[in-house]
Design an enzyme around this catalytic site. Structure first.
Site, PDB file in Angstrom:
ATOM      1  N   LYS A 109       0.849  -1.183   0.000  1.00 31.46           N
ATOM      2  CA  LYS A 109       0.000   0.000   0.000  1.00 31.46           C
ATOM      3  C   LYS A 109       0.891   1.242   0.000  1.00 31.46           C
ATOM      4  O   LYS A 109       1.731   1.426   0.888  1.00 31.46           O
ATOM      5  CB  LYS A 109      -0.917   0.032   1.217  1.00 31.46           C
ATOM      6  CG  LYS A 109      -1.778   1.293   1.267  1.00 31.46           C
ATOM      7  CD  LYS A 109      -2.373   1.543   2.635  1.00 31.46           C
ATOM      8  CE  LYS A 109      -2.904   2.962   2.716  1.00 31.46           C
ATOM      9  NZ  LYS A 109      -3.350   3.331   4.067  1.00 31.46           N
ATOM     10  N   GLY A 170      -7.266   9.717  10.070  1.00 33.22           N
ATOM     11  CA  GLY A 170      -7.346   9.793  11.519  1.00 33.22           C
ATOM     12  C   GLY A 170      -8.373  10.754  12.064  1.00 33.22           C
ATOM     13  O   GLY A 170      -8.482  10.932  13.277  1.00 33.22           O
ATOM     14  N   ASN A 218      -8.216   2.093  10.658  1.00 32.95           N
ATOM     15  CA  ASN A 218      -7.370   1.770  11.803  1.00 32.95           C
ATOM     16  C   ASN A 218      -7.841   2.503  13.055  1.00 32.95           C
ATOM     17  O   ASN A 218      -8.284   1.907  14.033  1.00 32.95           O
ATOM     18  CB  ASN A 218      -5.916   2.095  11.484  1.00 32.95           C
ATOM     19  CG  ASN A 218      -4.935   1.708  12.583  1.00 32.95           C
ATOM     20  OD1 ASN A 218      -3.750   1.956  12.461  1.00 32.95           O
ATOM     21  ND2 ASN A 218      -5.374   1.092  13.659  1.00 32.95           N
TER      22      ASN A 218
END
Length: 268
Positions: A109, A170, A218
């Protein structure tokens, strides 16, 4: 060696990237957890068959230090090395070459980030790095802006998956531009995954309802108050979103449409 997952059954609803077949449409990261035990438990709860590994931040080669491999078996879950933390094309290419030397990984990735506070994908550097990696024989899944022109260029270059952000990495803001994602899905012939910005289960479901092939996340799991429970929620959300996409939602309309027929009513 580059890991291979066993082929899925012919009648399943799996997906394929670079010749590798997967049942789970959820990919999860391995960063930000309190320890490797929690990381492993969350991955197990998520049902993910692919996990991303930030090569610059995770020990992959020093046997004297704690290693992710001791907790997450690379024979059961495929590792996808990524270039998290790289801000130039040169850094990204060097990082993935080192990963291939250390573990034999070929499917990778790529992400090249711009400066804080947005950490938005640096598309010029991403194209430069992708060209070098593809020339070097890598199979590149590429993180990119939700830009149809740039995404089509990356696909034409030979990237094996296109991974536009749903929102800044994030941030947990969810899918901010579903219209543009829909356009990207319509034009893209390789797998398209939402990567970055997912904050909770409903965000993952929306991405799948739009027609994305998979979702990568994540922070939404690792930073939840209960990461294990959130991992289960994400697994179910991706499955539900995919089912809804396959079912085909009802058409939107202005005004009401009664669920019961108006004919044959009992009248006084």
């Amino acid at each position: 060696m580059d890991q291979r997952i066993e082929p899925a059954a012919a009648d399943d609803d799996g997906w394929t990237v670079a010749g590798r077949r997967f049942r789970s449409r959820l990919i999860v990261g391995t960063g930000k957890y309190k320890d490797f035990e929690q990381t492993a438990a969350a991955i197990e709860a998520s049902g993910a068959e692919i996990v991303t590994v930030a090569v610059r931040r995770v020990n992959l080669a020093d046997p004297g230090a704690p290693m992710l491999q001791d907790y997450v078996d690379p024979k059961r879950v495929m590792y996808l090395p990524n270039t998290a933390g790289c801000h130039t094309a040169q850094e990204a290419v060097r990082t993935l070459r080192l990963a291939r030397e250390a573990g034999g990984w070929n499917l990778v990735k790529l992400e090249v980030l711009g400066p804080p506070p947005t950490l938005y994908p640096d598309m010029a550097a991403t194209v430069e790095a992708a060209a070098a990696l593809i020339k070097d024989g890598f199979e590149v899944m590429v993180y990119c802006a939700d830009d149809p022109v740039a995404a089509k260029r990356l696909e034409a270059m030979g990237c094996v998956a296109i991974m536009p952000l749903g929102a800044p990495i994030g941030s947990g803001l969810g899918i901010q531009n579903p219209a543009m994602l829909s356009m990207l899905i319509e034009q893209t012939e390789v797998p398209l995954l939402v990567d970055a910005g997912v904050g909770t289960a409903s965000d993952a479901a929306i991405a799948m309802e739009l027609g994305c092939d998979a979702v990568l996340l994540n922070s939404a799991i690792a930073m939840a108050k209960d990461p294990i429970r959130m991992a289960r929620a994400m697994r179910l959300a991706v499955e539900a979103g995919r089912e809804a996409f396959l079912a085909g939602r009802m058409a939107r309309r202005m005004g009401a449409d009664p669920s019961s027929p108006l004919t044959g009513l009992i009248r006084r």
